[in-house]
Design an enzyme around this catalytic site. Structure first.
Site, PDB file in Angstrom:
ATOM      1  N   ARG A 177     -36.914 -15.897  -4.079  1.00  0.00           N
ATOM      2  CA  ARG A 177     -35.717 -15.135  -4.472  1.00  0.00           C
ATOM      3  C   ARG A 177     -36.008 -14.490  -5.814  1.00  0.00           C
ATOM      4  O   ARG A 177     -37.043 -14.740  -6.416  1.00  0.00           O
ATOM      5  CB  ARG A 177     -34.434 -15.979  -4.462  1.00  0.00           C
ATOM      6  CG  ARG A 177     -34.506 -17.422  -4.770  1.00  0.00           C
ATOM      7  CD  ARG A 177     -34.871 -17.787  -6.179  1.00  0.00           C
ATOM      8  NE  ARG A 177     -34.107 -17.043  -7.157  1.00  0.00           N
ATOM      9  CZ  ARG A 177     -34.473 -16.799  -8.387  1.00  0.00           C
ATOM     10  NH1 ARG A 177     -35.640 -17.248  -8.838  1.00  0.00           N
ATOM     11  NH2 ARG A 177     -33.720 -16.127  -9.216  1.00  0.00           N
ATOM     12  N   GLY A 178     -35.071 -13.637  -6.251  1.00  0.00           N
ATOM     13  CA  GLY A 178     -35.318 -12.863  -7.464  1.00  0.00           C
ATOM     14  C   GLY A 178     -35.853 -11.505  -7.047  1.00  0.00           C
ATOM     15  O   GLY A 178     -36.798 -11.413  -6.244  1.00  0.00           O
ATOM     16  N   ALA A 179     -35.239 -10.444  -7.581  1.00  0.00           N
ATOM     17  CA  ALA A 179     -35.496  -9.090  -7.062  1.00  0.00           C
ATOM     18  C   ALA A 179     -36.985  -8.693  -7.019  1.00  0.00           C
ATOM     19  O   ALA A 179     -37.469  -8.260  -5.965  1.00  0.00           O
ATOM     20  CB  ALA A 179     -34.675  -8.086  -7.865  1.00  0.00           C
ATOM     21  N   ASP A 183     -30.709  -6.976 -10.186  1.00  0.00           N
ATOM     22  CA  ASP A 183     -31.080  -6.786  -8.779  1.00  0.00           C
ATOM     23  C   ASP A 183     -31.066  -5.311  -8.398  1.00  0.00           C
ATOM     24  O   ASP A 183     -31.740  -4.893  -7.453  1.00  0.00           O
ATOM     25  CB  ASP A 183     -30.153  -7.582  -7.873  1.00  0.00           C
ATOM     26  CG  ASP A 183     -30.501  -9.053  -7.985  1.00  0.00           C
ATOM     27  OD1 ASP A 183     -30.026  -9.698  -8.929  1.00  0.00           O
ATOM     28  OD2 ASP A 183     -31.318  -9.520  -7.175  1.00  0.00           O
ATOM     29  N   GLN A 214     -29.518 -21.556  -9.681  1.00  0.00           N
ATOM     30  CA  GLN A 214     -30.829 -21.043 -10.114  1.00  0.00           C
ATOM     31  C   GLN A 214     -31.112 -21.384 -11.572  1.00  0.00           C
ATOM     32  O   GLN A 214     -32.264 -21.589 -11.963  1.00  0.00           O
ATOM     33  CB  GLN A 214     -30.901 -19.514  -9.941  1.00  0.00           C
ATOM     34  CG  GLN A 214     -30.967 -19.026  -8.514  1.00  0.00           C
ATOM     35  CD  GLN A 214     -29.589 -18.718  -7.954  1.00  0.00           C
ATOM     36  OE1 GLN A 214     -28.595 -19.309  -8.360  1.00  0.00           O
ATOM     37  NE2 GLN A 214     -29.517 -17.803  -7.008  1.00  0.00           N
ATOM     38  N   ARG A 245     -31.733  -9.295   2.843  1.00  0.00           N
ATOM     39  CA  ARG A 245     -30.797  -9.388   1.701  1.00  0.00           C
ATOM     40  C   ARG A 245     -30.491  -7.963   1.224  1.00  0.00           C
ATOM     41  O   ARG A 245     -31.411  -7.188   0.976  1.00  0.00           O
ATOM     42  CB  ARG A 245     -31.408 -10.225   0.561  1.00  0.00           C
ATOM     43  CG  ARG A 245     -31.731 -11.672   0.995  1.00  0.00           C
ATOM     44  CD  ARG A 245     -31.973 -12.573  -0.192  1.00  0.00           C
ATOM     45  NE  ARG A 245     -30.759 -12.791  -0.955  1.00  0.00           N
ATOM     46  CZ  ARG A 245     -30.741 -13.359  -2.160  1.00  0.00           C
ATOM     47  NH1 ARG A 245     -31.868 -13.743  -2.725  1.00  0.00           N
ATOM     48  NH2 ARG A 245     -29.607 -13.546  -2.796  1.00  0.00           N
ATOM     49  N   ASN A 248     -26.266  -7.918 -10.884  1.00  0.00           N
ATOM     50  CA  ASN A 248     -27.074  -9.126 -11.092  1.00  0.00           C
ATOM     51  C   ASN A 248     -26.269 -10.312 -10.558  1.00  0.00           C
ATOM     52  O   ASN A 248     -25.137 -10.149 -10.078  1.00  0.00           O
ATOM     53  CB  ASN A 248     -27.437  -9.291 -12.576  1.00  0.00           C
ATOM     54  CG  ASN A 248     -28.496 -10.363 -12.796  1.00  0.00           C
ATOM     55  OD1 ASN A 248     -29.520 -10.383 -12.119  1.00  0.00           O
ATOM     56  ND2 ASN A 248     -28.266 -11.280 -13.716  1.00  0.00           N
ATOM     57  N   LYS A 249     -26.839 -11.480 -10.660  1.00  0.00           N
ATOM     58  CA  LYS A 249     -26.232 -12.701 -10.112  1.00  0.00           C
ATOM     59  C   LYS A 249     -24.762 -12.842 -10.509  1.00  0.00           C
ATOM     60  O   LYS A 249     -24.387 -12.576 -11.648  1.00  0.00           O
ATOM     61  CB  LYS A 249     -27.059 -13.891 -10.630  1.00  0.00           C
ATOM     62  CG  LYS A 249     -26.631 -15.252 -10.184  1.00  0.00           C
ATOM     63  CD  LYS A 249     -26.461 -15.381  -8.691  1.00  0.00           C
ATOM     64  CE  LYS A 249     -27.675 -14.979  -7.894  1.00  0.00           C
ATOM     65  NZ  LYS A 249     -27.382 -14.825  -6.439  1.00  0.00           N
TER      66      LYS A 249
END
Ligand code: MRU
Length: 355
Positions: free
Chosen positions: A45-47, A239, A198, A88, A249-250
């Site tokens: 995960r993570g862009a 993201d 996270q 995603r 973002n998150k």
């Protein structure tokens, strides 16, 4: 270096981030469908990591293709890209990674003497190049952004924008790492980042791995820590950044940005150019992923909400550009007005815009 993902002869190997910090185990994806599943389930995960994983997924799919001719390879390419693109929706790096391999393959396929093995090899080489470029971009962000970090003090971050979210070194955590390497005495405050944790699981794990002092905060503690004077800067990843500088973002990032403004604390975003989406005019147009209710209703496998509770689980939010003090990229540091800075950075690929 933390081995987030890696191309191997047997397939793409991923550090299973759903198991961290208690278990350090690996998952080998032996075909493109397995790579898609690894992205969907957030084993990776993570862009930036998602973008390179998707590129490797396309390359793996092509490498394993049984196509007898170029037309059939093109049909396979379409199916592979569609499968990976459906994993995603928010991180634009996913689509960037897929497109980069797709365009290369399409260009090579037009050449009169192109052979399938040549195209397959070129796709793999390109995906591996993207891996190296991602690490180089993180290092460059670190070099540009380190000077923005306080010489001593607290830095708050949300989610995980570290080595685990990239091919190595990290974006926001890369800037923190670079500042620490240059002698800044930083103490990181890592928001736990409900519901997937996270921050508590991944950011704390990777910073402690590098001996960077870290305190984990529950998400609702940031305001009081800011008020107490413990936080001198906030730095997060992204993201997707729209053409006007709005940042997806998150979930929870927007709240942190508003709090930072109220307390007069600079709010920085660190992201590679592959996260910038000039096709999307404003943050309102960014698709926000809605994830399974179970991530909210359950904690550590145990139900924590009444069975009939209504649940909302948007995985990301959008921070309007006016809350962002600067955007740190591998091409330099962007300051408002972002429409102008992002356009300039897109046109003048290799220039440092403002340091
Ligand atoms: O849902 P995730 O864990 O993929 O979300 C990750 C984030 O929001 C990160 O902050 C973002 O991708 C930047 S990572 C360098």
């Amino acid at each position: 270096m933390i081995p987030t993902l890696e191309w191997t002869d047997a397939g793409v190997r991923f550090l299973d981030q759903t198991k961290l910090p208690l278990e350090e185990t690996y998952v080998l994806a032996e075909d493109y469908r397995a790579v898609a599943e690894v992205i969907r389930t957030m084993i990776v995960r993570g862009a930036p990591a998602i973008g390179v994983s998707a590129a490797m997924g396309v390359a793996l799919g092509l490498q394993r293709s049984q196509a007898a001719d170029i037309a059939q390879l093109d049909e396979d390419l379409q199916i592979i890209c569609n499968t990976l693109a459906a994993t995603r929706p928010t991180a634009v790096n996913l689509f960037w990674g897929i497109e980069r391999i797709r365009q290369l393959v399409r260009a090579l396929s037009q050449e009169p003497c192109a052979t399938i093995p040549q195209i397959q090899q070129a796709a793999v080489a390109e995906a591996r190049r993207m891996y190296d470029e991602d690490i180089a971009a993180c290092r460059a962000m670190g070099a540009h952004g380190a000077a923005l970090m306080p010489h001593a003090g607290g830095v708050l971050t949300h989610c995980n924008a570290g080595a685990l979210a990239t091919c190595g070194y990290g974006t926001a955590l890369g800037v923190i790492r670079a500042a620490v390497e240059r002698g800044h005495k930083l103490h990181v405050y890592a928001d736990e980042t409900r519901p997937f944790l996270q921050g508590a699981r991944l950011t704390a794990w990777e910073l402690l791995h590098d001996n960077i002092p870290t305190t984990v905060l529950c998400d609702n503690m940031a305001a009081s820590q800011m008020r107490a004077g413990k936080i001198q800067a906030v730095i997060v990843g992204a993201d997707r950044i729209a053409a006007n500088g709005d940042v997806a973002n998150k979930i929870g990032t927007y709240g942190v940005a508003v709090l930072a403004k109220e307390h007069g604390i600079p709010f920085y975003v660190a992201a590679p150019w592959s996260t910038i989406d000039m096709e999307t005019a404003t943050g309102e147009l960014i698709p926000i992923e809605e994830r399974a209710a179970k991530e909210v209703t359950h904690f550590n496998g145990k139900q924590i909400t009444p069975s009939n509770a209504e649940i909302s689980n948007p995985a990301f939010d959008v921070t309007p550009a006016r809350y962002v003090t600067a955007i740190i990229t591998e091409r330099g540091i962007l300051v408002p007005p972002y429409e102008h800075a992002l356009r300039l950075g897109t046109e003048q690929a290799v220039h440092v815009l403002h340091v």
